[in-house]
Design a protein around this motif. Structure first.
Motif, PDB file in Angstrom:
ATOM      1  N   ALA A  89      13.099   3.132 -58.002  1.00 35.25           N
ATOM      2  CA  ALA A  89      13.106   4.413 -58.659  1.00 35.25           C
ATOM      3  C   ALA A  89      13.376   5.594 -58.031  1.00 35.25           C
ATOM      4  N   PHE A  90      13.093   5.835 -56.615  1.00 39.52           N
ATOM      5  CA  PHE A  90      13.187   6.966 -55.910  1.00 39.52           C
ATOM      6  C   PHE A  90      14.640   6.706 -55.270  1.00 39.52           C
ATOM      7  N   SER A 120      17.437   5.209 -59.431  1.00 40.95           N
ATOM      8  CA  SER A 120      17.190   5.854 -60.633  1.00 40.95           C
ATOM      9  C   SER A 120      15.931   5.598 -61.365  1.00 40.95           C
ATOM     10  N   ALA A 121      15.536   6.248 -62.169  1.00 38.15           N
ATOM     11  CA  ALA A 121      14.190   5.943 -63.070  1.00 38.15           C
ATOM     12  C   ALA A 121      14.792   4.830 -63.907  1.00 38.15           C
ATOM     13  N   ASP A 149      12.039  10.909 -64.870  1.00 39.38           N
ATOM     14  CA  ASP A 149      11.395  11.207 -63.484  1.00 39.38           C
ATOM     15  C   ASP A 149      11.275   9.990 -62.777  1.00 39.38           C
ATOM     16  N   PRO A 150      11.648   9.673 -61.475  1.00 44.55           N
ATOM     17  CA  PRO A 150      11.296   8.486 -60.884  1.00 44.55           C
ATOM     18  C   PRO A 150       9.671   8.241 -60.704  1.00 44.55           C
ATOM     19  N   ALA A 185      15.283   1.452 -61.968  1.00 41.57           N
ATOM     20  CA  ALA A 185      13.714   0.805 -61.866  1.00 41.57           C
ATOM     21  C   ALA A 185      13.200   0.214 -63.076  1.00 41.57           C
TER      22      ALA A 185
END
Length: 214
Positions: A176-177, A180-181, A114-115, A184
């Motif tokens: 991240a957003f 992708s997570a 999850d981001p 990041a």
């Protein structure tokens, strides 16, 4: 006689001792997030251990992060000769963030895809880096706090490494957003070469300062 409490009498050693206690608690809370599965068959146990790998990796990451902060914090306080209300307040803000690290560590271990998880983790760590820098700047600008013989130019040179680290950590939040997570988290790997290059810059600053003093 001034009846106000003397923060100077607290001493840097007592501040260091209190800070060490917070670091120790934060490190202990990290390992409490690792759970051993109970009552499983051999096959289910292997699956359960595989499921715990993200939490284990996140624990190792956070333990290393807390360890680096601990070493750096001792180096920073070694520059101070006295404790003032301002230094005490900045140190408390820094310790609040250190004590908070187990929370985003748990998020990252349980929701690594999850981001939001790496974003929260990076935000807390990045704020801790900024709080560390605030301590350095405060000591640099206060001759009544700074230890005799410590030149402000040397402290300024040492600000390069945490400044670059903060840039990388905060940059991973939009990654991240927007990407992708995983991307990041991979961004954090840039901290290794950046810290190496920044360390060379710090050493160069020390050498230049020594040349100026001769």
């Amino acid at each position: 006689m001034d009846a106000r409490p003397s923060f100077t009498r607290l001493g840097v050693e007592r501040l260091n001792a209190f800070s060490d206690g917070v670091f120790a608690i934060a490190s202990t809370l990290l390992v409490l997030e690792l759970h051993s599965p109970d009552g499983l068959t051999a096959e289910a146990l292997r699956a359960g251990l595989r499921d715990n790998i993200p939490s284990l990796l996140t624990y190792l990451l956070s333990f290393m992060v807390v360890g680096i902060f601990w070493v750096r914090h001792h180096q920073i306080l070694s520059l101070a000769r006295s404790v003032t209300p301002g230094l005490l307040a900045l140190n408390m803000i820094f310790l609040v963030l250190i004590a908070l690290i187990p929370f985003p560590t748990s998020l990252l271990g349980n929701y690594s895809a999850d981001p939001l998880a790496p974003a929260v983790y990076a935000t807390v760590v990045g704020l801790a880096v900024l709080a560390n820098m605030a301590l350095m700047v405060f000591i640099q600008r206060r001759p009544d706090v700074r230890r005799p013989g410590v030149r402000p130019a040397l402290i300024r040179a040492q600000l390069l490494r945490p400044a670059l680290s903060a840039v990388v950590v905060f940059a991973s939040v939009p990654v991240a957003f927007l990407v992708s997570a995983t991307a990041a988290e991979l961004t954090w790997l840039l901290l290794v070469p950046i810290r190496f290059l920044a360390s060379r810059g710090v050493r160069q600053g020390v050498l230049e300062d020594q040349e100026e003093r001769r």
